[in-house]
Design an enzyme around this catalytic site. Structure first.
Site, PDB file in Angstrom:
ATOM      1  N   PRO A  14      72.853  28.287 162.396  1.00 54.53           N
ATOM      2  CA  PRO A  14      73.835  29.354 162.589  1.00 54.53           C
ATOM      3  C   PRO A  14      75.284  28.924 162.418  1.00 54.53           C
ATOM      4  CG  PRO A  14      72.742  28.775 164.663  1.00 54.53           C
ATOM      5  CD  PRO A  14      71.983  28.104 163.546  1.00 54.53           C
ATOM      6  N   ASN A  15      76.007  29.776 161.748  1.00 49.85           N
ATOM      7  CA  ASN A  15      77.450  29.688 161.518  1.00 49.85           C
ATOM      8  C   ASN A  15      77.853  28.635 160.506  1.00 49.85           C
ATOM      9  OD1 ASN A  15      78.223  31.772 163.386  1.00 49.85           O
ATOM     10  ND2 ASN A  15      77.596  30.371 165.009  1.00 49.85           N
ATOM     11  N   ARG A  22      86.667  28.428 158.152  1.00 53.01           N
ATOM     12  CA  ARG A  22      87.317  28.436 159.473  1.00 53.01           C
ATOM     13  C   ARG A  22      87.164  27.066 160.118  1.00 53.01           C
ATOM     14  NH1 ARG A  22      84.438  33.852 160.820  1.00 53.01           N
ATOM     15  NH2 ARG A  22      85.115  34.923 158.975  1.00 53.01           N
ATOM     16  N   TYR A  27      85.420  21.012 161.216  1.00 55.78           N
ATOM     17  CA  TYR A  27      84.294  20.975 160.275  1.00 55.78           C
ATOM     18  C   TYR A  27      84.700  20.684 158.821  1.00 55.78           C
ATOM     19  CZ  TYR A  27      81.834  23.041 164.226  1.00 55.78           C
ATOM     20  OH  TYR A  27      81.300  23.265 165.458  1.00 55.78           O
ATOM     21  N   ASN A  76      70.519  20.459 160.271  1.00 63.42           N
ATOM     22  CA  ASN A  76      71.598  20.669 161.232  1.00 63.42           C
ATOM     23  C   ASN A  76      71.349  22.065 161.791  1.00 63.42           C
ATOM     24  OD1 ASN A  76      73.871  21.179 162.685  1.00 63.42           O
ATOM     25  ND2 ASN A  76      75.328  20.544 161.100  1.00 63.42           N
ATOM     26  N   ALA A  79      74.121  25.251 166.898  1.00 62.70           N
ATOM     27  CA  ALA A  79      74.009  25.415 168.353  1.00 62.70           C
ATOM     28  C   ALA A  79      72.560  25.518 168.829  1.00 62.70           C
ATOM     29  CB  ALA A  79      74.806  26.643 168.792  1.00 62.70           C
ATOM     30  N   HIS A  82      70.915  22.626 170.739  1.00 56.97           N
ATOM     31  CA  HIS A  82      71.105  22.458 172.185  1.00 56.97           C
ATOM     32  C   HIS A  82      70.268  23.429 173.021  1.00 56.97           C
ATOM     33  CE1 HIS A  82      74.363  20.320 170.355  1.00 56.97           C
ATOM     34  NE2 HIS A  82      74.991  21.416 170.005  1.00 56.97           N
ATOM     35  N   ASP A  89      59.656  22.142 168.657  1.00 50.11           N
ATOM     36  CA  ASP A  89      58.193  22.189 168.517  1.00 50.11           C
ATOM     37  C   ASP A  89      57.783  22.229 167.041  1.00 50.11           C
ATOM     38  OD1 ASP A  89      57.697  22.115 171.221  1.00 50.11           O
ATOM     39  OD2 ASP A  89      57.287  24.264 171.431  1.00 50.11           O
ATOM     40  N   GLU A 100      68.077  14.613 161.909  1.00 47.07           N
ATOM     41  CA  GLU A 100      69.034  15.560 162.500  1.00 47.07           C
ATOM     42  C   GLU A 100      70.455  15.124 162.118  1.00 47.07           C
ATOM     43  OE1 GLU A 100      68.791  15.619 166.776  1.00 47.07           O
ATOM     44  OE2 GLU A 100      70.215  17.280 166.947  1.00 47.07           O
ATOM     45  N   HIS A 102      74.664  16.182 162.618  1.00 48.96           N
ATOM     46  CA  HIS A 102      75.750  17.003 163.137  1.00 48.96           C
ATOM     47  C   HIS A 102      77.052  16.545 162.492  1.00 48.96           C
ATOM     48  CE1 HIS A 102      73.350  19.117 166.027  1.00 48.96           C
ATOM     49  NE2 HIS A 102      72.766  17.975 166.302  1.00 48.96           N
ATOM     50  N   ILE A 103      77.802  17.499 162.016  1.00 49.33           N
ATOM     51  CA  ILE A 103      79.051  17.199 161.307  1.00 49.33           C
ATOM     52  C   ILE A 103      80.074  16.617 162.272  1.00 49.33           C
ATOM     53  CG2 ILE A 103      80.970  18.281 160.041  1.00 49.33           C
ATOM     54  CD1 ILE A 103      78.828  20.449 159.169  1.00 49.33           C
ATOM     55  N   SER A 104      80.202  17.247 163.418  1.00 49.27           N
ATOM     56  CA  SER A 104      81.165  16.778 164.417  1.00 49.27           C
ATOM     57  C   SER A 104      80.486  15.773 165.350  1.00 49.27           C
ATOM     58  CB  SER A 104      81.689  17.974 165.230  1.00 49.27           C
ATOM     59  OG  SER A 104      80.631  18.576 165.959  1.00 49.27           O
ATOM     60  N   ARG A 109      82.573  16.277 172.460  1.00 49.45           N
ATOM     61  CA  ARG A 109      82.842  17.702 172.684  1.00 49.45           C
ATOM     62  C   ARG A 109      82.291  18.143 174.045  1.00 49.45           C
ATOM     63  NH1 ARG A 109      81.485  20.954 167.360  1.00 49.45           N
ATOM     64  NH2 ARG A 109      82.871  22.435 168.426  1.00 49.45           N
ATOM     65  N   ARG A 113      76.963  20.328 174.498  1.00 52.86           N
ATOM     66  CA  ARG A 113      76.578  19.912 173.135  1.00 52.86           C
ATOM     67  C   ARG A 113      75.979  18.504 173.117  1.00 52.86           C
ATOM     68  NH1 ARG A 113      79.129  23.818 169.781  1.00 52.86           N
ATOM     69  NH2 ARG A 113      81.044  24.579 170.727  1.00 52.86           N
TER      70      ARG A 113
HETATM   71  O1  CA2 Z   1      78.724  19.387 164.526  1.00 50.89           O
HETATM   72  C1  CA2 Z   1      77.794  20.089 164.101  1.00 50.89           C
HETATM   73  O2  CA2 Z   1      77.320  19.972 162.997  1.00 50.89           O
HETATM   74  C2  CA2 Z   1      77.246  21.214 164.974  1.00 50.89           C
HETATM   75  O3  CA2 Z   1      75.851  21.291 164.749  1.00 50.89           O
HETATM   76  C3  CA2 Z   1      77.933  22.489 164.534  1.00 50.89           C
HETATM   77  C4  CA2 Z   1      77.564  23.698 165.380  1.00 50.89           C
HETATM   78  C5  CA2 Z   1      77.776  23.391 166.864  1.00 50.89           C
HETATM   79  O4  CA2 Z   1      77.328  24.477 167.644  1.00 50.89           O
HETATM   80  C6  CA2 Z   1      77.035  22.137 167.274  1.00 50.89           C
HETATM   81  O5  CA2 Z   1      77.300  21.884 168.649  1.00 50.89           O
HETATM   82  C7  CA2 Z   1      77.478  20.949 166.460  1.00 50.89           C
HETATM   83  C8  CA2 Z   1      78.466  24.899 165.046  1.00 50.89           C
HETATM   84  C9  CA2 Z   1      78.500  25.247 163.595  1.00 50.89           C
HETATM   85  C10 CA2 Z   1      79.629  26.185 163.401  1.00 50.89           C
HETATM   86  O6  CA2 Z   1      80.128  25.971 162.122  1.00 50.89           O
HETATM   87  C11 CA2 Z   1      81.336  26.504 161.830  1.00 50.89           C
HETATM   88  C12 CA2 Z   1      81.879  26.132 160.629  1.00 50.89           C
HETATM   89  C13 CA2 Z   1      83.099  26.612 160.252  1.00 50.89           C
HETATM   90  C14 CA2 Z   1      83.768  27.498 161.074  1.00 50.89           C
HETATM   91  C15 CA2 Z   1      83.214  27.872 162.264  1.00 50.89           C
HETATM   92  C16 CA2 Z   1      81.994  27.392 162.652  1.00 50.89           C
END
Ligand code: CA2
Length: 142
Positions: A14-15, A22, A27, A76, A79, A82, A89, A100, A102-104, A109, A113
Site C-alpha cells: 500500500p501507498n 510525495r 522515500y 515491500n 504498512a 507491521h 502466513d 523483505e 523497506h526503503i526507509s 521511525r 514500524r
Molecule cells: O520504508 C518502507 O519501505 C515502508 O515499507 C514504507 C511504508 C511504511 O508504512 C513502512 O513502515 C515502511 C509506507 C509506504 C508509503 O509510501 C509512500 C511513498 C511516497 C509518498 C507517500 C507514501
C-alpha cells in the site's frame, strides 16, 4: 549455447504507488517504475515482474500465483508488514525464497514500524537503503 532466465517477482504494498510524488525526504523522488526500468537494464538475463497493490488480499493472491513461477520474490508490504499475519502466513506457506525490503530505516521511525510479521518468514531483510535495497535483494538471487 543454452541461456537461462532468472525469474524474479517484486511486490510492493500500500501507498508505494505514490513513490516519486510525495514525501521525497523519506522515500526519494523516483517512481518505482522509473527505478525498475533502470534495474532491468542492469540485470540482463533476469525476467523481473512487478506487482503493486493497496489491497492485502491481492498481495496474498500474487504470492500464491508466483510461488511456483518465480525463483525469488522481493516484497515491500508497506504498512501491512507491521500488521498482517495473513501475508506472513502466505510467505510461510510457499517454498520460493522471499526477501523483505523497506526503503526507509524502520528502526529510526515510530516504534510501531519496528516489528514486522513478515521478517521471520523471509530469508532476509534489507532496510533503510532507499530503492537500492531492491537491487541488493536481486543480487542475492544471482
Ligand atoms: O520504508 C518502507 O519501505 C515502508 O515499507 C514504507 C511504508 C511504511 O508504512 C513502512 O513502515 C515502511 C509506507 C509506504 C508509503 O509510501 C509512500 C511513498 C511516497 C509518498 C507517500 C507514501
Amino acid at each position: 549455447m543454452e541461456t537461462t532466465t532468472k525469474k524474479i517477482g517484486i511486490i510492493n504494498g500500500p501507498n508505494l504507488n505514490l513513490l516519486g510524488n510525495r514525501e521525497p525526504a523519506v522515500y526519494g523522488s523516483k517512481s518505482f517504475e522509473e527505478y525498475l526500468e533502470a534495474l532491468q537494464g542492469q540485470f540482463v538475463g533476469y525476467e523481473i515482474d512487478y506487482f503493486q497493490s493497496n489491497h492485502e488480499g491481492l498481495l496474498i493472491d500474487k504470492l500464491h500465483e508466483w510461488a511456483d513461477e518465480k525463483e525469488g520474490i522481493i516484497i515491500n508490504a508497506g504498512a501491512y508488514s507491521h500488521t498482517s499475519i495473513a501475508i506472513a502466513d502466505a510467505i510461510g506457506a510457499i517454498h520460493t525464497p522471499v526477501i523483505e525490503v523497506h526503503i526507509s530505516n524502520i528502526y529510526k521511525r515510530e516504534s510501531y514500524r519496528h516489528h514486522s510479521y513478515l521478517s521471520a518468514k523471509c530469508v532476509g531483510k534489507i532496510v533503510g537503503l532507499g530503492l537500492e535495497g531492491y537491487k541488493l535483494a536481486l543480487y542475492y538471487f544471482k
